[in-house]
Design a protein around this motif. Structure first.
Motif, PDB file in Angstrom:
ATOM      1  N   GLU A 280       0.956  -1.337  -0.050  1.00 26.41           N
ATOM      2  CA  GLU A 280       0.020   0.085  -0.081  1.00 26.41           C
ATOM      3  C   GLU A 280       0.826   1.118   0.100  1.00 26.41           C
ATOM      4  N   GLU A 281       1.943   1.240   0.914  1.00 23.13           N
ATOM      5  CA  GLU A 281       2.833   2.332   0.899  1.00 23.13           C
ATOM      6  C   GLU A 281       3.486   2.750  -0.364  1.00 23.13           C
ATOM      7  N   THR A 282       3.747   1.552  -1.094  1.00 18.59           N
ATOM      8  CA  THR A 282       4.749   1.982  -2.402  1.00 18.59           C
ATOM      9  C   THR A 282       3.669   2.082  -3.666  1.00 18.59           C
ATOM     10  N   GLY A 283       2.516   2.065  -3.373  1.00 21.73           N
ATOM     11  CA  GLY A 283       1.409   2.042  -4.527  1.00 21.73           C
ATOM     12  C   GLY A 283       1.303   0.861  -5.548  1.00 21.73           C
ATOM     13  N   ARG A 284       1.622  -0.208  -4.957  1.00 23.41           N
ATOM     14  CA  ARG A 284       1.488  -1.295  -5.930  1.00 23.41           C
ATOM     15  C   ARG A 284       0.432  -2.458  -5.354  1.00 23.41           C
ATOM     16  N   ILE A 285      -0.471  -1.951  -4.505  1.00 29.92           N
ATOM     17  CA  ILE A 285      -1.517  -2.939  -4.028  1.00 29.92           C
ATOM     18  C   ILE A 285      -2.177  -3.426  -4.996  1.00 29.92           C
ATOM     19  N   GLY A 286      -2.749  -2.811  -6.017  1.00 27.06           N
ATOM     20  CA  GLY A 286      -3.425  -3.006  -7.111  1.00 27.06           C
ATOM     21  C   GLY A 286      -3.124  -4.332  -8.025  1.00 27.06           C
ATOM     22  N   THR A 287      -1.565  -4.481  -7.658  1.00 23.82           N
ATOM     23  CA  THR A 287      -1.233  -5.824  -8.435  1.00 23.82           C
ATOM     24  C   THR A 287      -0.891  -7.078  -7.342  1.00 23.82           C
ATOM     25  N   PHE A 288      -1.468  -6.896  -6.280  1.00 27.37           N
ATOM     26  CA  PHE A 288      -1.171  -7.848  -5.222  1.00 27.37           C
ATOM     27  C   PHE A 288      -2.533  -8.653  -4.969  1.00 27.37           C
ATOM     28  N   ASP A 289      -2.356 -10.066  -4.775  1.00 26.77           N
ATOM     29  CA  ASP A 289      -3.562 -10.669  -4.201  1.00 26.77           C
ATOM     30  C   ASP A 289      -3.268 -11.405  -2.769  1.00 26.77           C
ATOM     31  N   PHE A 290      -3.993 -11.683  -1.886  1.00 24.39           N
ATOM     32  CA  PHE A 290      -3.726 -12.047  -0.851  1.00 24.39           C
ATOM     33  C   PHE A 290      -4.467 -13.154  -0.187  1.00 24.39           C
ATOM     34  N   CYS A 291      -3.773 -14.079   0.458  1.00 24.26           N
ATOM     35  CA  CYS A 291      -4.843 -15.277   0.908  1.00 24.26           C
ATOM     36  C   CYS A 291      -4.181 -15.788   2.172  1.00 24.26           C
ATOM     37  N   ASP A 292      -4.966 -16.625   2.973  1.00 21.83           N
ATOM     38  CA  ASP A 292      -4.548 -17.149   4.184  1.00 21.83           C
ATOM     39  C   ASP A 292      -5.094 -18.712   4.128  1.00 21.83           C
ATOM     40  N   ILE A 293      -4.893 -19.446   5.123  1.00 22.48           N
ATOM     41  CA  ILE A 293      -5.101 -20.914   5.078  1.00 22.48           C
ATOM     42  C   ILE A 293      -6.644 -21.126   5.059  1.00 22.48           C
ATOM     43  N   ASP A 294      -7.386 -20.193   5.388  1.00 21.50           N
ATOM     44  CA  ASP A 294      -8.887 -20.179   5.395  1.00 21.50           C
ATOM     45  C   ASP A 294      -9.421 -20.147   3.719  1.00 21.50           C
ATOM     46  N   THR A 295      -8.728 -19.551   3.002  1.00 21.90           N
ATOM     47  CA  THR A 295      -9.019 -19.408   1.572  1.00 21.90           C
ATOM     48  C   THR A 295      -8.373 -20.330   0.591  1.00 21.90           C
ATOM     49  N   PHE A 296      -6.941 -20.655   0.944  1.00 20.87           N
ATOM     50  CA  PHE A 296      -5.977 -21.307  -0.018  1.00 20.87           C
ATOM     51  C   PHE A 296      -5.313 -22.195   0.984  1.00 20.87           C
ATOM     52  N   ASP A 297      -5.272 -23.279   1.359  1.00 22.20           N
ATOM     53  CA  ASP A 297      -4.329 -24.167   1.936  1.00 22.20           C
ATOM     54  C   ASP A 297      -3.525 -24.846   0.913  1.00 22.20           C
ATOM     55  N   MET A 298      -2.209 -24.369   1.290  1.00 23.00           N
ATOM     56  CA  MET A 298      -1.298 -24.534   0.182  1.00 23.00           C
ATOM     57  C   MET A 298      -0.604 -25.773   0.225  1.00 23.00           C
ATOM     58  N   GLY A 299      -1.184 -26.699   1.439  1.00 19.67           N
ATOM     59  CA  GLY A 299      -0.663 -28.054   1.716  1.00 19.67           C
ATOM     60  C   GLY A 299      -1.586 -28.910   0.959  1.00 19.67           C
ATOM     61  N   ASP A 300      -2.880 -28.630   0.294  1.00 22.11           N
ATOM     62  CA  ASP A 300      -3.547 -29.349  -0.285  1.00 22.11           C
ATOM     63  C   ASP A 300      -3.712 -29.178  -1.753  1.00 22.11           C
ATOM     64  N   PRO A 301      -3.344 -30.239  -2.536  1.00 18.47           N
ATOM     65  CA  PRO A 301      -3.082 -30.222  -4.029  1.00 18.47           C
ATOM     66  C   PRO A 301      -4.352 -29.873  -4.654  1.00 18.47           C
ATOM     67  N   GLY A 302      -5.475 -30.212  -3.851  1.00 22.26           N
ATOM     68  CA  GLY A 302      -6.669 -30.098  -4.922  1.00 22.26           C
ATOM     69  C   GLY A 302      -7.185 -28.542  -4.793  1.00 22.26           C
ATOM     70  N   GLN A 303      -6.474 -27.392  -4.277  1.00 21.36           N
ATOM     71  CA  GLN A 303      -6.628 -26.198  -3.993  1.00 21.36           C
ATOM     72  C   GLN A 303      -6.035 -25.375  -5.075  1.00 21.36           C
ATOM     73  N   TYR A 304      -5.076 -25.941  -5.666  1.00 29.03           N
ATOM     74  CA  TYR A 304      -4.182 -25.324  -6.808  1.00 29.03           C
ATOM     75  C   TYR A 304      -4.970 -24.882  -7.837  1.00 29.03           C
ATOM     76  N   PRO A 305      -5.982 -25.659  -8.463  1.00 28.90           N
ATOM     77  CA  PRO A 305      -6.685 -25.416  -9.743  1.00 28.90           C
ATOM     78  C   PRO A 305      -7.412 -24.050  -9.710  1.00 28.90           C
ATOM     79  N   LYS A 306      -7.816 -23.494  -8.125  1.00 24.58           N
ATOM     80  CA  LYS A 306      -8.575 -22.440  -8.222  1.00 24.58           C
ATOM     81  C   LYS A 306      -7.991 -21.057  -8.627  1.00 24.58           C
ATOM     82  N   TYR A 307      -6.493 -20.961  -8.781  1.00 28.69           N
ATOM     83  CA  TYR A 307      -5.768 -20.224  -9.242  1.00 28.69           C
ATOM     84  C   TYR A 307      -5.457 -20.216 -10.855  1.00 28.69           C
ATOM     85  N   ASP A 308      -5.471 -18.863 -11.603  1.00 30.78           N
ATOM     86  CA  ASP A 308      -4.875 -18.899 -12.791  1.00 30.78           C
ATOM     87  C   ASP A 308      -3.340 -18.431 -12.550  1.00 30.78           C
ATOM     88  N   TRP A 309      -2.386 -19.608 -12.406  1.00 32.46           N
ATOM     89  CA  TRP A 309      -1.030 -19.324 -12.269  1.00 32.46           C
ATOM     90  C   TRP A 309      -0.258 -18.403 -13.176  1.00 32.46           C
TER      91      TRP A 309
END
Length: 299
Positions: free
Chosen positions: A27-56
């Motif tokens: 936010e301070e550097t004015g680039r927040i618009g190009t950032f996406d944020f997630c935590d374990i409640d929306t993306f559990d990176m230990g679960d292979p089945g959750q990776y298709p939800k993102y367009d990598w």
């Protein structure tokens, strides 16, 4: 001709101390618009089945701020499973995904990947973890290193927005000042430096923006090496001027009556900062930053 949109940056573990610092800097550097944020409640990176939800294909970088840091709970049967899923299996899946899509992966490591016998640790020291937490972090480091475009930033003794040692010490100082507590025992045979999350966030942005050589970098505050008891006394002094109520004890004494498993701690946690400094980033003196942080807390 339609210009291509800049590739985005995904931040995992966004609700933790470091994740919040990364968001604040974006936010301070004015680039927040190009950032996406997630935590374990929306993306559990230990679960292979959750990776298709993102367009990598949209992403140029992933900053992994997620980790399991309950070092003592990690020694229990239940905690061990959760710890390895978060600190080893998750980063391994993330590294594989980043490698497949040409994404730069930034991952945060820990002084716990070492046994703490050397007084100063550099990036070339062989991994030698002695706790479940340390072993899981070391496994995560090895997995991330399999992604050719990676940065591993190794920290120690993290302080940021949220529950942390400095806040706890100020709270205990208040209890002593109010007469609700006589004294506080703090270990004095573990030595290191604090890592403030705002400085870690700036280091992350620095290596990405300057395209520093890929690899592992130690990143803590600069300055003197102190004990936890020294830091506690600084907090007590700033809070109520009652540092004399901090009683230094050994680690063995401190945990002598503890119930449940206690993870082994490295005795020496100081990290050599020269490799990171060679890229043009010089971390602030942690004692200067601690003084400012404590002043803000009291205000």
């Amino acid at each position: 001709v339609v210009p291509m949109a800049p590739r985005r940056t995904l931040v995992t573990g966004c609700n933790g101390q470091l994740g919040r610092a990364v968001r604040a800097l974006a936010e301070e550097t004015g680039r927040i618009g190009t950032f996406d944020f997630c935590d374990i409640d929306t993306f559990d990176m230990g679960d292979p089945g959750q990776y298709p939800k993102y367009d990598w294909s949209l992403y140029g970088a992933v900053i992994n701020c997620g980790a399991y840091t309950a070092v003592d709970k990690a020694e229990t049967p239940e905690g061990r499973v959760i710890c390895w899923a978060a600190n080893a299996a998750g980063p391994a899946l993330l590294a594989r995904t980043c490698a497949e899509h040409g994404i730069t992966l930034v991952h945060i490591s820990s002084d716990y990947v070492f046994d703490g016998t050397r007084e100063l640790h550099d990036e070339m020291e062989p991994l030698s973890p002695v706790s479940v937490y340390g072993q899981s972090k070391a496994a995560g480091d090895l997995a991330v290193a399999g992604c050719s475009a990676h940065y591993i930033l190794r920290s120690s003794w993290v302080i940021g927005d949220g529950k942390n040692f400095a806040k706890t010490m100020c709270m205990l100082s208040d209890k002593v000042a109010a007469g609700d507590l006589g004294q506080v025992t703090v270990v004095d045979d573990q030595l290191g430096r604090l890592t403030f999350t705002d400085q870690m966030a700036r280091a992350i942005f620095h290596v990405l923006d300057t395209r520093a050589p890929y690899g592992t970098y130690d990143m803590t505050g600069s300055g003197a090496v102190r004990s936890w008891a020294d830091i506690a006394k600084a907090c007590f002094t700033a809070a109520n001027g009652n540092a004399d109520r901090v009683v230094p004890v050994s680690t063995a004494e401190y945990y002598a009556s503890a119930e449940g498993p206690i993870a082994p701690r490295p005795r020496f946690s100081a990290l050599d900062l020269s490799k990171l400094e060679s890229t043009g980033f010089s971390p602030r003196d942690w004692e200067d930053e601690l003084a400012e942080y404590l002043k803000e807390l009291r205000a």
